[in-house]
Design an enzyme around this catalytic site. Structure first.
Site, PDB file in Angstrom:
ATOM      1  N   ASP A 148       0.661  -1.147   0.039  1.00 38.37           N
ATOM      2  CA  ASP A 148      -0.183  -0.014   0.043  1.00 38.37           C
ATOM      3  C   ASP A 148       0.792   1.242  -0.129  1.00 38.37           C
ATOM      4  O   ASP A 148       2.150   1.401   0.407  1.00 38.37           O
ATOM      5  CB  ASP A 148      -0.927  -0.033   1.134  1.00 38.37           C
ATOM      6  CG  ASP A 148      -1.895  -0.883   1.336  1.00 38.37           C
ATOM      7  OD1 ASP A 148      -1.961  -1.732   0.281  1.00 38.37           O
ATOM      8  OD2 ASP A 148      -2.928  -0.783   2.034  1.00 38.37           O
ATOM      9  N   ASP A 149       0.174   2.465  -0.365  1.00 37.64           N
ATOM     10  CA  ASP A 149       0.499   3.657  -0.279  1.00 37.64           C
ATOM     11  C   ASP A 149       1.463   4.185  -1.390  1.00 37.64           C
ATOM     12  O   ASP A 149       2.082   5.457  -0.980  1.00 37.64           O
ATOM     13  CB  ASP A 149       1.105   3.932   1.160  1.00 37.64           C
ATOM     14  CG  ASP A 149       0.278   4.000   2.426  1.00 37.64           C
ATOM     15  OD1 ASP A 149      -1.044   3.511   2.125  1.00 37.64           O
ATOM     16  OD2 ASP A 149       0.615   4.069   3.514  1.00 37.64           O
ATOM     17  N   HIS A 171      -6.291   3.109  -3.919  1.00 39.06           N
ATOM     18  CA  HIS A 171      -6.090   3.388  -2.306  1.00 39.06           C
ATOM     19  C   HIS A 171      -6.595   4.753  -2.055  1.00 39.06           C
ATOM     20  O   HIS A 171      -5.895   5.411  -1.032  1.00 39.06           O
ATOM     21  CB  HIS A 171      -4.901   3.143  -1.875  1.00 39.06           C
ATOM     22  CG  HIS A 171      -4.640   2.846  -0.531  1.00 39.06           C
ATOM     23  ND1 HIS A 171      -5.472   2.052   0.254  1.00 39.06           N
ATOM     24  CD2 HIS A 171      -3.655   3.207   0.403  1.00 39.06           C
ATOM     25  CE1 HIS A 171      -5.042   2.081   1.528  1.00 39.06           C
ATOM     26  NE2 HIS A 171      -3.846   2.637   1.784  1.00 39.06           N
ATOM     27  N   HIS A 227      -5.092   9.412   0.894  1.00 39.79           N
ATOM     28  CA  HIS A 227      -5.114   8.872   2.199  1.00 39.79           C
ATOM     29  C   HIS A 227      -5.851   9.298   3.208  1.00 39.79           C
ATOM     30  O   HIS A 227      -5.450   9.031   4.569  1.00 39.79           O
ATOM     31  CB  HIS A 227      -3.658   8.404   2.632  1.00 39.79           C
ATOM     32  CG  HIS A 227      -3.313   6.976   3.233  1.00 39.79           C
ATOM     33  ND1 HIS A 227      -3.662   6.840   4.629  1.00 39.79           N
ATOM     34  CD2 HIS A 227      -3.169   5.601   2.770  1.00 39.79           C
ATOM     35  CE1 HIS A 227      -3.267   5.433   4.819  1.00 39.79           C
ATOM     36  NE2 HIS A 227      -2.979   4.723   3.845  1.00 39.79           N
ATOM     37  N   HIS A 274       3.565  -2.037   2.898  1.00 36.19           N
ATOM     38  CA  HIS A 274       3.724  -0.812   2.391  1.00 36.19           C
ATOM     39  C   HIS A 274       4.919  -0.545   1.682  1.00 36.19           C
ATOM     40  O   HIS A 274       6.258  -0.837   2.214  1.00 36.19           O
ATOM     41  CB  HIS A 274       3.747   0.144   3.460  1.00 36.19           C
ATOM     42  CG  HIS A 274       2.399   0.020   4.265  1.00 36.19           C
ATOM     43  ND1 HIS A 274       2.210  -0.711   5.482  1.00 36.19           N
ATOM     44  CD2 HIS A 274       1.165   1.082   3.921  1.00 36.19           C
ATOM     45  CE1 HIS A 274       0.958  -0.369   5.845  1.00 36.19           C
ATOM     46  NE2 HIS A 274       0.534   0.736   5.278  1.00 36.19           N
TER      47      HIS A 274
HETATM   48 ZN    ZN Z   1      -2.534   2.944   3.260  1.00 34.32          ZN
END
Ligand code: ZN
Length: 469
Positions: free
Chosen positions: A292-293, A343, A347, A434
């Protein structure tokens, strides 16, 4: 008993010692004088001898913030006017520090005005120091002191000084106390800040090279900050012509840097540890690795290389705000046969947003993804796994969280990645990692080696979801 040679040598030692002592004393006196001479050479002290200090009146009043009083110091001297306001708290250390700052600024101004006065008594300057207070989660106060200094014949200067106080303990906190104090966080924060500043209208007049210097990964660049509501606000002086310019402010939402914050500043999320897909369903042993991210210019390529080595497919839940800046990396992920997930753009905690805001987070990210890889994402993961019926009804894409949380953002330690997975390993696991932390990339090879050894196949999230039989 006494040996005359010994005595002679002891006299010699005495003389030597005395000489040494005199030498040390002499140098102390010498350097003190030198130091004094240099100090005297400084303009404010030279003038200080003949300084006319304006009489001023100091008053103390209550503020609306518990434990914070307002000190007002006003000079009505027609030639050296000033108006100064600063906070007084219950914490002596903080009070001393802020009073020292005020004292320096005031004396500097008075000295400069006295110097001007030698030539022309008609010139009027001004010093104005005012402050704003913001409270954060009951315990913290941000004080923002804005100083406007105008000396006749010189450009007016505005500077900002900030203090972040834990009002329960009296501790003054720096940016290193707010963000995880490690190099990984620093690099990630800098990249996020640069991206934000490039987009922000306040920085439109500043070219991108200078923005990158202003937001470069150095704690010093972020030392002027405040925290209020759900934002970290940074006050930044442009590098060129720093004194003449006003500081520019940029707000970073705390939720967008949640994984970079020290634990006490993090938004606490529901524990999402749950088995999402029945471990006994499907054919064979399968694992879905998720990242993620990202994308991240250094970490993502490193992860792609390791995945390729093990012929493993994974799922990358990307932020639109980062895809925008690293479309080539998003494209590399897609070309590598991995699944691309949405995503959100920035955020945020979607459960705190309106339907329109949620939709905007999703669609702007889709646009960035389509622009980068030529097709839409196939899956969605809400930030922090925070979802509700509004989020679910607004976003028309399969939503998936995870069943194993590696807490890689918290540990930021390569050797801790595999144990975190081993502890709760199960078939059809969806593992949360991540691709913005180098430590995750560094620990990944051990993970793949181990899981491969256990007979697992590495597939995308959609492959697990679509093959439940
Ligand atoms: Zn995230």
């Amino acid at each position: 008993m006494e040996n005359p040679r010994e005595k002679r040598s002891s006299i010699f030692v005495d003389v030597l010692l005395l000489t040494a002592i005199f030498a040390i004393l002499f140098s102390i006196i010498f350097f003190t004088l030198i130091d004094k001479r240099f100090t005297f050479a400084e303009p404010q002290n030279e003038i200080g001898i003949t300084n006319i200090s304006p009489s001023s009146e100091t008053t103390e009043s209550e503020s609306t913030f518990p434990g914070v009083k307002i000190i007002t110091d006003i000079s009505n001297d027609p030639f050296i006017p000033f108006a100064i306001q600063y906070p007084l708290t219950l914490h002596e250390l903080f009070n001393n520090q802020i009073e020292a700052y005020i004292e320096i600024e005031k004396n500097e101004y008075i000295s400069q005005m006295n110097e001007k006065g030698k030539f022309n008594n008609e010139q009027v300057g001004e010093l104005n120091i005012s402050f704003e207070t913001y409270s954060y989660i009951d315990a913290y106060y941000s004080f923002i002191l804005t100083r406007t200094l105008s000396i006749p014949g010189e450009e007016t200067i505005q500077t900002v000084n900030t203090y972040f106080l834990n009002n329960k303990t009296g501790d003054l906190l720096t940016i290193r106390d707010v963000l995880s104090n490690n190099d990984d966080s620093l690099q990630t924060f800098s990249a996020q800040l640069q991206a934000l500043m490039q987009d922000h209208e306040s920085f439109a007049m500043i070219d991108s090279d200078q923005i990158n210097i202003m937001a470069a990964p150095s704690w010093k660049n972020y030392e002027c900050f405040s925290i209020s509501e759900d934002n970290l606000t940074l006050f930044m002086h442009p590098i060129e012509d720093a004194l003449a310019a006003q500081p520019l402010t940029i707000k970073v939402s705390l939720s967008s840097i949640n994984t970079l914050l020290k634990e006490e500043f993090q938004i606490q999320m529901e524990d999402e540890m749950q088995v999402i897909v029945d471990p006994n369903s499907g054919s064979g042993k399968r694992i879905a690795l998720t990242f993620d991210d990202g994308p991240h210019p250094d970490v993502t390529p490193q992860i792609l290389a390791i995945l390729e080595k093990y012929n493993a497919k994974a799922t990358f839940f990307m932020l639109g705000s980062r895809v925008q800046y690293y479309p080539d990396i998003a494209r590399d992920v897609f070309k590598g046969g991995h699944e691309i997930g949405n995503h959100t753009w920035n955020h945020p905690v979607l459960t705190k947003m309106s339907k329109a805001q949620i939709l905007k987070e999703y669609t702007t990210t889709e646009q960035a993804i389509v622009k980068a890889i030529g097709t839409n994402s196939t899956i969605f993961r809400p930030p922090y796994g925070a979802s509700n019926s509004l989020v679910k009804s607004t976003i028309d894409s399969p939503q998936i969280n995870w069943s194993i949380d590696t807490l890689d953002w918290k540990f930021q330690s390569a050797p801790k990645l595999l144990p975190a997975i081993k502890n709760t390993l199960h078939n059809n696991a969806i593992i949360l990692m991540h691709d913005i932390h180098l430590s995750t990339a560094d620990g990944l090879e051990d993970v793949l080696q181990y899981l491969r050894g256990e007979g697992f196949e590495f597939v995308t999230v959609s492959e697990i979801l679509n093959d439940k039989e």
